[in-house]
Structures are given as C-alpha cells and as structure tokens.
Design a protein around this motif. Structure first.
Motif, mmCIF file in Angstrom:
data_model
loop_
_atom_site.group_PDB
_atom_site.id
_atom_site.type_symbol
_atom_site.label_atom_id
_atom_site.label_comp_id
_atom_site.label_asym_id
_atom_site.label_seq_id
_atom_site.Cartn_x
_atom_site.Cartn_y
_atom_site.Cartn_z
ATOM 1 N N ASN A 106 -70.487 58.597 -12.405
ATOM 2 C CA ASN A 106 -70.205 57.618 -13.586
ATOM 3 C C ASN A 106 -70.514 56.294 -13.299
ATOM 4 O O ASN A 106 -69.916 55.602 -12.397
ATOM 5 C CB ASN A 106 -68.760 57.640 -14.177
ATOM 6 C CG ASN A 106 -68.588 57.243 -15.449
ATOM 7 O OD1 ASN A 106 -69.098 56.244 -15.734
ATOM 8 N ND2 ASN A 106 -67.761 57.814 -16.302
ATOM 9 N N PRO A 107 -71.641 55.443 -13.899
ATOM 10 C CA PRO A 107 -72.107 54.192 -13.612
ATOM 11 C C PRO A 107 -71.163 53.199 -14.145
ATOM 12 O O PRO A 107 -71.214 51.843 -13.665
ATOM 13 C CB PRO A 107 -73.378 54.180 -14.250
ATOM 14 C CG PRO A 107 -73.428 55.057 -15.548
ATOM 15 C CD PRO A 107 -72.462 55.969 -15.203
ATOM 16 N N LEU A 297 -69.045 46.622 -9.853
ATOM 17 C CA LEU A 297 -70.138 47.067 -10.916
ATOM 18 C C LEU A 297 -71.297 46.597 -11.143
ATOM 19 O O LEU A 297 -72.482 47.381 -11.043
ATOM 20 C CB LEU A 297 -69.424 46.899 -12.358
ATOM 21 C CG LEU A 297 -70.006 47.474 -13.721
ATOM 22 C CD1 LEU A 297 -69.974 49.089 -13.446
ATOM 23 C CD2 LEU A 297 -69.139 47.051 -14.967
ATOM 24 N N VAL A 298 -71.559 45.254 -11.010
ATOM 25 C CA VAL A 298 -72.837 44.756 -11.071
ATOM 26 C C VAL A 298 -73.696 44.698 -9.901
ATOM 27 O O VAL A 298 -74.874 45.226 -10.255
ATOM 28 C CB VAL A 298 -72.523 43.024 -11.388
ATOM 29 C CG1 VAL A 298 -74.007 42.509 -11.458
ATOM 30 C CG2 VAL A 298 -71.923 42.904 -12.644
ATOM 31 N N ALA A 299 -73.288 44.625 -8.664
ATOM 32 C CA ALA A 299 -74.117 44.392 -7.539
ATOM 33 C C ALA A 299 -74.870 45.790 -7.451
ATOM 34 O O ALA A 299 -76.003 45.566 -7.116
ATOM 35 C CB ALA A 299 -73.324 43.970 -6.300
ATOM 36 N N PRO A 300 -74.154 46.965 -7.173
ATOM 37 C CA PRO A 300 -74.815 48.313 -7.158
ATOM 38 C C PRO A 300 -75.974 48.607 -8.203
ATOM 39 O O PRO A 300 -77.250 48.990 -8.013
ATOM 40 C CB PRO A 300 -73.819 49.433 -7.297
ATOM 41 C CG PRO A 300 -72.525 48.496 -6.914
ATOM 42 C CD PRO A 300 -72.769 47.371 -7.532
ATOM 43 N N HIS A 301 -75.847 48.042 -9.340
ATOM 44 C CA HIS A 301 -76.639 48.352 -10.250
ATOM 45 C C HIS A 301 -77.862 47.660 -10.283
ATOM 46 O O HIS A 301 -79.105 47.899 -10.645
ATOM 47 C CB HIS A 301 -76.149 48.309 -11.795
ATOM 48 C CG HIS A 301 -75.387 49.487 -12.262
ATOM 49 N ND1 HIS A 301 -75.722 50.668 -12.506
ATOM 50 C CD2 HIS A 301 -73.910 49.394 -12.447
ATOM 51 C CE1 HIS A 301 -74.910 51.470 -12.679
ATOM 52 N NE2 HIS A 301 -73.727 50.982 -12.868
ATOM 53 N N GLY A 363 -75.543 53.907 -22.241
ATOM 54 C CA GLY A 363 -75.120 55.458 -21.915
ATOM 55 C C GLY A 363 -74.825 56.191 -23.047
ATOM 56 O O GLY A 363 -74.836 57.552 -22.917
ATOM 57 N N GLY A 364 -74.392 55.404 -24.003
ATOM 58 C CA GLY A 364 -74.001 56.127 -25.352
ATOM 59 C C GLY A 364 -72.830 57.049 -25.046
ATOM 60 O O GLY A 364 -71.918 56.799 -24.409
ATOM 61 N N LYS A 365 -72.999 58.203 -25.483
ATOM 62 C CA LYS A 365 -72.031 59.168 -25.575
ATOM 63 C C LYS A 365 -71.727 59.768 -23.938
ATOM 64 O O LYS A 365 -70.435 60.426 -23.867
ATOM 65 C CB LYS A 365 -72.370 60.460 -26.057
ATOM 66 C CG LYS A 365 -72.198 60.094 -27.768
ATOM 67 C CD LYS A 365 -72.480 61.334 -28.633
ATOM 68 C CE LYS A 365 -72.534 61.178 -30.155
ATOM 69 N NZ LYS A 365 -72.852 62.154 -30.943
#
Length: 368
Positions: A106-107, A297-301, A363-365
């Motif tokens: 889960n991102p 949350l931000v750094a890995p993405h 990601g939506g649903k």
C-alpha cells in the motif's frame, strides 16, 4: 546454418540486455552518490544558517578542532547536533515508510498513517501532564514552553508508539483476511483513538501543561543532545542492516505475495518482523523530536521516480532522501523569518499533505 544464425542472434540479444541492465544499475548508483553529496553540502550549509550566519570554512575548521571558542559553542553545542538529528530522523522515517509500503502493498503506508506518530503524541501528552514533563518558562518569551523532563516524555512517547505498532501487528496476525487497505483503516482508527485521548488529557489539564503538549507536537529538532543522537544512530544502523539483508525478499514481495511465496519466502513472517522494526524505528525517532509527519510517505515515492522499486537501492536512497528533505525543511524553518524558528512538523505537513492526496486520487479504489 539456421541453427548457427539463431544461436548468434540470441547471443547478441543477451549481450545487449546485459549491457542495458548494467547501465540501469549504474544510473541508480550515480543517483545515490549524487544525492548523498547533495545532502552533505546542504547539511553543512544548514549548520551555518541561524541568527548568526557562519561560513562553511569556519564550520569545517571547528569540526576538525581549529575553530574559536564561540564557533565551538554554537556549532558543536547547538547547530551540528540539530542537523545530525534531522539527518537521522529523516532517514529513519523514510526507510520505515519504504518498507511499510512494500510489506503492506500500500503506497499510503507510513508511521503517520498507521497511528504510530499519534500514539507517540498521546504518550508524550501523558508524560507531560501526568508525570510533570512540561513547564512554562515565563522568564523568556523566546522559549516560553520547555520540556523539563525529556526522558519521561520520550519514554512515554516511545511506549505508546510501540503499543500502536503491536496493535497493528496483532490485527494482521489474528485477522489474516484484513488486507493492506484494512490495516491502513485500522491505523486511521488508532490515530483517532489516540487523538481523542490526547484531547481529553488536555481538557482536564492546566494551561501550562497544555502549552507544553502543543509545543512537543510541533516537532523540535533542537532538543536532541549527543546522547539522543547516539541512540538514533544505533537504531538507524540496526534497522538498515535488517532492511538491506532482506532487500531481495522485498523485491520479490513487490511482485505480489503469491510470487514471493513461490520463491520460498515466508511472507507473513517477513511482513511482521519488518513492520515491527520499521514501526519501532519510527517510534524512536518521533519520541525524541516530536511529531514530524509525511517524511516517511514522501521520500520513498520521490526516489521511486529515480531508482524504481529495486529495494537494493530504494532503501538506502530513501534514507538519504528523507535526511535531505528534513534538513531542507529545517533550514527553511530557521531562515524564512529569522531569528524565529518555524516548527518543523508544520513544514513537513505542508510538503506531505499534497503528496498524500495525489497518491490517494491516483490510486482510486485501490487504496480506498
């Protein structure tokens, strides 16, 4: 002749693919090296930023023992510990977030979204209000609220951050069909529970202790001494050893649990241990410096855009990116309206909230 032609053709194609793979790996290594160098330069610059600006030359002289007395006091006693704390906390939060996102598939997973940070905040509020960890210092308007018993506050914050971790792991163990999205929802429920508990504690407290609680939740890198930095460094080194050791397991799990299990990986055990280590690492970081949201949350993405989902490089590059983000945020907070220092937690939230919404809508649903 046809057989010889096919063999030669396959050989050339294999060589081309091998060369492309080497170029791809080389690019990831270059990105990691450049990012590390940029982080070092920004960290040195950040040490020099403050009410009194100090040149990089003077900083280097002081670090190597050739600075004057004033520079040693300012740099070694105040600014360098602050910057190193930013580096270690940013690295801990970002690597924890990268691993959580992998094992939960889960991102949106991070310490902020799984209730770890909110549990630590409740623990800190309990330590300040119930055990007298905070006080108002009316003698100085610049530092009106201080934490006069930081070890009690830190211990309580860590304990309740760990409790949040244990609850999440227990849910994943006993409710095996809950799924990654269900764990995120469980984290949201825990966050709400701990936030409600913090509100009740403040409701029955006096103004001085409420002020101390609010001050702690702002996030404060300046409170970390060399002892706390040593603890953060040990926790970071230990967690990185485990994460790097399991890098191939994470690569397999990125392709799905079924694929990983077909390769002989015990996905459930890997998930539980990885979640435990990453969550406790984040709890340690938060317990020392207060709530710093969204870095995990931000750094890995951001780094996935440059190195992809190869955890051989994503884990170390996320650590460096998290360190860089937090140092940049702290430098901005110190310089934008100097000599006033803006709370680091507010700055990182401004950075992270748009990214969270972007991921949610993209990601939506899938992430609902």
């Amino acid at each position: 002749m046809a057989k010889l032609y096919l063999e030669n053709n396959m050989k050339h194609e294999s060589q081309d693919q091998f060369q492309k793979y080497n170029q791809f790996v080389r690019r990831k290594k270059i990105v990691l090296i450049l990012l590390t160098l940029i982080t070092l330069v920004v960290a040195l610059f950040s040490v020099g930023v403050g009410s009194i600006n100090i040149s990089i030359t003077e900083i280097l002289k002081t670090i190597f023992g050739y600075g004057d007395a004033q520079s040693k006091t300012v740099i070694m006693g105040i600014r360098l510990p602050r910057v190193i704390a930013a580096v270690l906390v940013g690295a801990l939060l970002s690597t924890s977030g990268a691993v959580m996102q992998c094992v939960l598939q889960n991102p949106l997973a991070s310490a902020s979204t799984l209730g770890v940070s909110q549990g630590a905040a409740f623990g800190a509020a309990l330590g300040i209000i119930a055990f007298g960890g905070g006080v108002v210092n009316s003698a100085s308007a610049a530092s009106a609220v201080t934490i006069n018993n930081p070890y009690i506050v830190t211990l309580c914050a860590f304990v309740f951050g760990a409790i949040s971790t244990i609850v999440i792991i227990a849910i994943s163990q006993f409710k095996k069909d809950i799924g990654p999205s269900g764990l995120i929802l469980a984290g949201v429920a825990l966050s709400s529970l701990f936030s409600g508990g913090s509100t009740l504690l403040q409701y029955f407290s006096d103004e001085q202790k409420i002020g101390a609680v609010v001050f702690w939740t702002f996030g404060n890198l300046g409170g970390a001494s060399w002892k706390e930095i040593l603890i953060l460094a040990v926790v970071f080194a230990a967690s990185m050893v485990y994460f790097i050791w399991n890098r191939w397991n994470y690569n397999a799990m990125e392709s799905g649990a079924d694929t990983a299990q077909s390769l002989g990986i015990n996905t459930r055990r890997t998930m539980m241990i990885s979640m435990g280590i990453s969550s406790l690492s984040a709890a340690v970081a938060v317990s020392f410096v207060g709530i710093i949201g969204f870095v995990g949350l931000v750094a890995p993405h951001i780094m996935r855009l440059f190195v992809g989902n190869d955890y051989r490089y994503l884990v170390p590059s996320s650590a460096v990116a998290g360190a860089l983000l937090l140092v940049l945020a702290d430098t901005f907070g110190k310089s934008v309206i100097a000599p006033v220092i803006l709370p680091i937690g507010a700055i990182t939230s401004f950075l992270g909230a748009p990214m969270f919404l972007f991921l949610l809508f993209r990601g939506g649903k899938k992430y609902g």
